[in-house]
Design an enzyme around this catalytic site. Structure first.
Site, short mmCIF file in Angstrom:
data_model
loop_
_atom_site.label_atom_id
_atom_site.label_comp_id
_atom_site.label_asym_id
_atom_site.label_seq_id
_atom_site.Cartn_x
_atom_site.Cartn_y
_atom_site.Cartn_z
N GLY A 177 -41.03 -32.15 20.81
CA GLY A 177 -42.09 -32.54 19.88
C GLY A 177 -43.33 -33.07 20.58
O GLY A 177 -43.91 -32.42 21.45
N GLY A 178 -43.73 -34.27 20.18
CA GLY A 178 -44.95 -34.85 20.73
C GLY A 178 -44.91 -35.03 22.23
O GLY A 178 -45.95 -35.04 22.89
N GLY A 412 -65.01 -3.80 34.66
CA GLY A 412 -64.96 -5.18 34.18
C GLY A 412 -64.48 -6.12 35.25
O GLY A 412 -64.94 -7.28 35.34
N ALA A 413 -63.56 -5.66 36.08
CA ALA A 413 -63.03 -6.54 37.12
C ALA A 413 -64.14 -6.93 38.09
O ALA A 413 -64.22 -8.08 38.53
CB ALA A 413 -61.89 -5.86 37.86
C1 HXC Z 1 -35.20 -42.01 18.14
C2 HXC Z 1 -33.68 -40.65 19.20
C3 HXC Z 1 -34.41 -39.50 18.84
C4 HXC Z 1 -35.61 -39.70 18.09
C5 HXC Z 1 -32.69 -38.87 19.99
N1 HXC Z 1 -32.64 -40.20 19.91
N2 HXC Z 1 -33.77 -38.42 19.32
N3 HXC Z 1 -34.07 -41.89 18.87
N4 HXC Z 1 -35.95 -40.96 17.76
N5 HXC Z 1 -36.40 -38.68 17.78
C6 HXC Z 1 -31.69 -41.10 20.55
C7 HXC Z 1 -30.24 -40.69 20.40
O1 HXC Z 1 -29.71 -41.21 19.20
C8 HXC Z 1 -29.62 -41.37 21.63
O2 HXC Z 1 -29.50 -42.76 21.37
C9 HXC Z 1 -30.70 -41.21 22.67
O3 HXC Z 1 -31.94 -41.02 21.94
C10 HXC Z 1 -30.48 -40.04 23.58
O4 HXC Z 1 -30.32 -38.88 22.78
P1 HXC Z 1 -29.15 -37.81 23.03
O5 HXC Z 1 -29.19 -36.88 21.89
O6 HXC Z 1 -27.87 -38.55 23.30
O7 HXC Z 1 -29.63 -37.13 24.38
P2 HXC Z 1 -29.37 -35.65 24.85
O8 HXC Z 1 -27.96 -35.24 24.58
O9 HXC Z 1 -29.86 -35.58 26.25
O10 HXC Z 1 -30.28 -34.72 23.92
C11 HXC Z 1 -31.68 -34.82 23.99
C12 HXC Z 1 -32.34 -34.01 22.85
C13 HXC Z 1 -31.82 -34.52 21.49
C14 HXC Z 1 -32.04 -32.53 23.05
C15 HXC Z 1 -33.86 -34.22 23.00
O11 HXC Z 1 -31.78 -35.96 21.50
C16 HXC Z 1 -32.67 -34.10 20.35
O12 HXC Z 1 -32.67 -32.95 19.96
N6 HXC Z 1 -33.42 -35.07 19.76
C17 HXC Z 1 -34.32 -34.78 18.67
C18 HXC Z 1 -35.65 -34.28 19.19
C19 HXC Z 1 -36.71 -34.25 18.14
O13 HXC Z 1 -36.61 -33.47 17.18
N7 HXC Z 1 -37.68 -35.22 18.23
C20 HXC Z 1 -38.72 -35.39 17.23
C21 HXC Z 1 -39.84 -34.36 17.47
S1 HXC Z 1 -41.12 -34.50 16.30
P3 HXC Z 1 -28.35 -43.65 22.03
O14 HXC Z 1 -28.49 -44.95 21.34
O15 HXC Z 1 -27.06 -42.94 21.77
O16 HXC Z 1 -28.67 -43.72 23.49
C22 HXC Z 1 -42.36 -35.25 17.12
C23 HXC Z 1 -43.58 -35.51 16.31
C24 HXC Z 1 -44.84 -35.09 17.01
O17 HXC Z 1 -42.25 -35.59 18.25
C25 HXC Z 1 -45.00 -33.62 17.03
C26 HXC Z 1 -46.31 -33.21 17.64
C27 HXC Z 1 -46.35 -31.75 17.92
#
Ligand code: HXC
Length: 522
Positions: A177-178, A412-413
């Site tokens: 995401g961001g 063009g190149a």
């Molecule tokens: C808060 C989050 C989180 C989130 C994961 N965690 N995503 N906490 N906000 N968005 C937490 C988990 O609960 C976990 O907490 C810790 O972070 C690590 O995550 P894991 O899943 O255990 O890690 P991993 O297995 O390495 O997987 C990583 C990952 C997965 C593939 C990135 O976490 C995932 O898919 N997360 C969602 C990604 C996402 O959709 N983000 C939002 C994007 S929207 P604990 O407590 O267990 O350590 C965005 C808005 C802006 O960003 C967009 C602009 C273009």
């Protein structure tokens, strides 16, 4: 009532030490272990490798988030999910931030946003590069719009800082995401093979929306982004190598747009000639050679650092040094697609040219291209607007610009690759240069489409016509005689010619018409 005992200095220092220990623990031992088991370092370990020993100065280590919904009150860590501060690389000042995956997955929170904004503002005020070590799951879900607003602040700052201070993004984990959008706005993105990933939406979301099944590595691994999407400029095998590469990259960049790039004491003689260049171009115009050999031979020994090595390999861009001074190299690679210019090559060259121009890095262009890539796919995907980026970028660039036509500069190149009248300071041609609207065979086919020269019995006549075109255009002397080329040089003397011209142009001043900003075709 008992009198309050004044605390000793010793107690106060103990209290400070206890705070420091808590800060340095990050998300705790268990999460640090998980991080290590995944082959990743902690944010602090990364900063130690990136910065000169003992130079890191931390800022905002005590700040915590202020949210309590969704159990967040129990998830407060001093410093929250990012470490920010400043330090030195090779003795030069930099501002840095390192996302801490052990704290709520390094998620981007309101306070992470505040901390990063503060360090970026400091970088802008001080005129020093900012380096982000990224390892973040993206927007912190529990903080809702506060997290999104913090991202908007970051993206705005990335845009304000663009062209003022170099911005480098080092990707060291699964960034979603961001946390990929900010890197996408910065000048250079480095990825670590195997452990870093970048995507706007992950495999699960993609499967739900489009039913496509894709694994993390294929979707957004280091090789995907360095070879296919072009989002990443560099890759390395592991985190220490990625951080070392970041240090190396910085050695070519000025601290800000008002400074020259850092020069080094020259060790390679300016007047060194290399006879191997005189025979590097094959006598058969259809045979390829490696333009990297030309670049490495001309540049200071071991100074070439290729950017975007695996993306659009028909073009080459990178930094090098000439007599100790940093230059930006832009070139074709005849080994890949004969050095033709396509959409990806256009984007790659144009973006690099604009970086160099913004940061006072002279441009050296080596041309060997038969032109733009023909084809329905290229036309429909917008080769017109993408190709236009190259000519736009060269035309607006005011840094010293030098061109060497090694072989083909067709159509063009010829025009877009820093030709004389898009304000290139010096255009040199090797005796093997062919400057023409197109190759002799193509020219005869078009001009004599309806003549007997196209028939089998007209073969002799056709051969004569092709030879006539070759005589005129497969040599650089006609272009030199009309001033379109400044000099025809022996390939062996290319290095000394370029160094002499760069010396002349060191303080080049050019004014551009007043405007808010141009409108480069995107
Ligand atoms: C808060 C989050 C989180 C989130 C994961 N965690 N995503 N906490 N906000 N968005 C937490 C988990 O609960 C976990 O907490 C810790 O972070 C690590 O995550 P894991 O899943 O255990 O890690 P991993 O297995 O390495 O997987 C990583 C990952 C997965 C593939 C990135 O976490 C995932 O898919 N997360 C969602 C990604 C996402 O959709 N983000 C939002 C994007 S929207 P604990 O407590 O267990 O350590 C965005 C808005 C802006 O960003 C967009 C602009 C273009």
């Amino acid at each position: 009532m008992a009198e309050k005992t004044p605390r000793s200095h010793h107690d106060l220092l103990d209290e400070l030490a206890a705070h420091r220990a808590k800060i340095e623990a990050g998300g705790g031992e268990k999460r640090v272990d998980i991080q290590h088991r995944k082959g990743k370092l902690t944010a602090r370990e990364r900063l130690t490798l990136l910065l000169d020993s003992g130079s890191f100065q931390e800022v905002d280590a005590y700040i915590t988030h202020r949210h309590s919904d969704f159990g967040m009150a129990e998830k407060r860590h001093p410093g929250d999910s990012v470490i920010t501060g400043f330090g030195k690389i090779h003795g030069r000042r930099v501002c840095v931030y390192a996302q801490d995956f052990t704290v709520l997955g390094g998620s981007f929170s309101e306070v992470q946003g505040q901390k990063v904004a503060k360090i970026m503002d400091m970088a802008m005020d001080a005129g020093v590069p900012v380096i982000g070590l990224n390892d973040s799951v993206g927007a912190r879900i529990q903080e809702g719009v506060y997290s999104l607003a913090a991202y908007a602040e970051l993206f705005w700052r990335n845009t304000q800082a663009s062209g003022v201070i170099p911005q480098i993004s080092v990707m060291l984990g699964p960034c979603a995401g961001g946390s990929v959008y900010s890197p996408g706005l910065t000048d250079f993105v480095l990825m670590t093979r195997g452990t870093s990933h970048m995507f706007i939406t992950g495999p699960e979301v993609i499967k739900t929306v489009t039913r496509e099944e894709v694994d993390l590595e294929t979707l957004g691994g280091a090789m995907t982004h360095s070879a296919v999407s072009g989002v990443a400029h560099f890759t390395a095998d592991d985190e220490p190598a990625t951080l070392e590469l970041t240090r190396k990259l910085l050695s070519y960049l000025p601290s800000n747009n008002a400074e020259p790039a850092p020069a080094v004491e020259p060790t390679d003689p300016a007047w060194r000639t290399d006879e191997s260049l005189n025979t590097i171009i094959p006598t058969d115009p259809g045979t390829a050679y490696d333009m990297r050999d030309v670049i490495r031979t001309v540049a200071d020994k071991d100074s070439f650092l290729e950017v975007h090595e695996h993306f659009a390999e028909n073009a080459i861009v990178g930094f090098a040094r000439l007599h100790g001074q940093v230059v930006g190299i832009v070139a074709q690679q005849p080994l890949v697609l004969a050095g033709v210019i396509d959409i990806d090559a256009s984007d790659k060259m144009a973006r690099f040219i604009r970086f160099c121009d913004a940061f006072n890095i002279p441009l050296i262009t080596f041309v060997d291209s038969p032109g733009f890539l023909p084809g329905v796919n290229q036309e429909h995907s917008g080769i017109i607007r993408h190709g236009a980026k190259i000519v736009y970028a060269y035309s607006e660039a005011t840094v010293p610009k030098l061109t060497v036509v090694t072989r083909k500069a067709y159509g063009g190149a010829y025009i877009v690759m820093a030709s004389k009248y898009i304000r290139t300071d010096m255009v040199y041609a090797w005796p093997t240069a062919e400057i023409a609207v197109m190759g002799a065979e193509g020219a005869v086919s078009i001009l004599h489409r309806k003549s007997p020269a196209q028939d089998a019995e007209g073969a002799e006549q056709r051969e004569k016509l092709v030879a006539e075109f070759q005589e005129k255009f497969s040599k650089p002397y006609a272009a030199a005689a009309s001033g379109h080329v400044d000099d025809v040089i022996a390939p062996a003397e290319t290095r000394s010619k370029l160094i002499a011209a760069l010396e002349l142009l060191r303080d080049k001043q050019v004014s551009s018409p007043p405007k808010k900003h141009g409108n480069i075709p995107l």
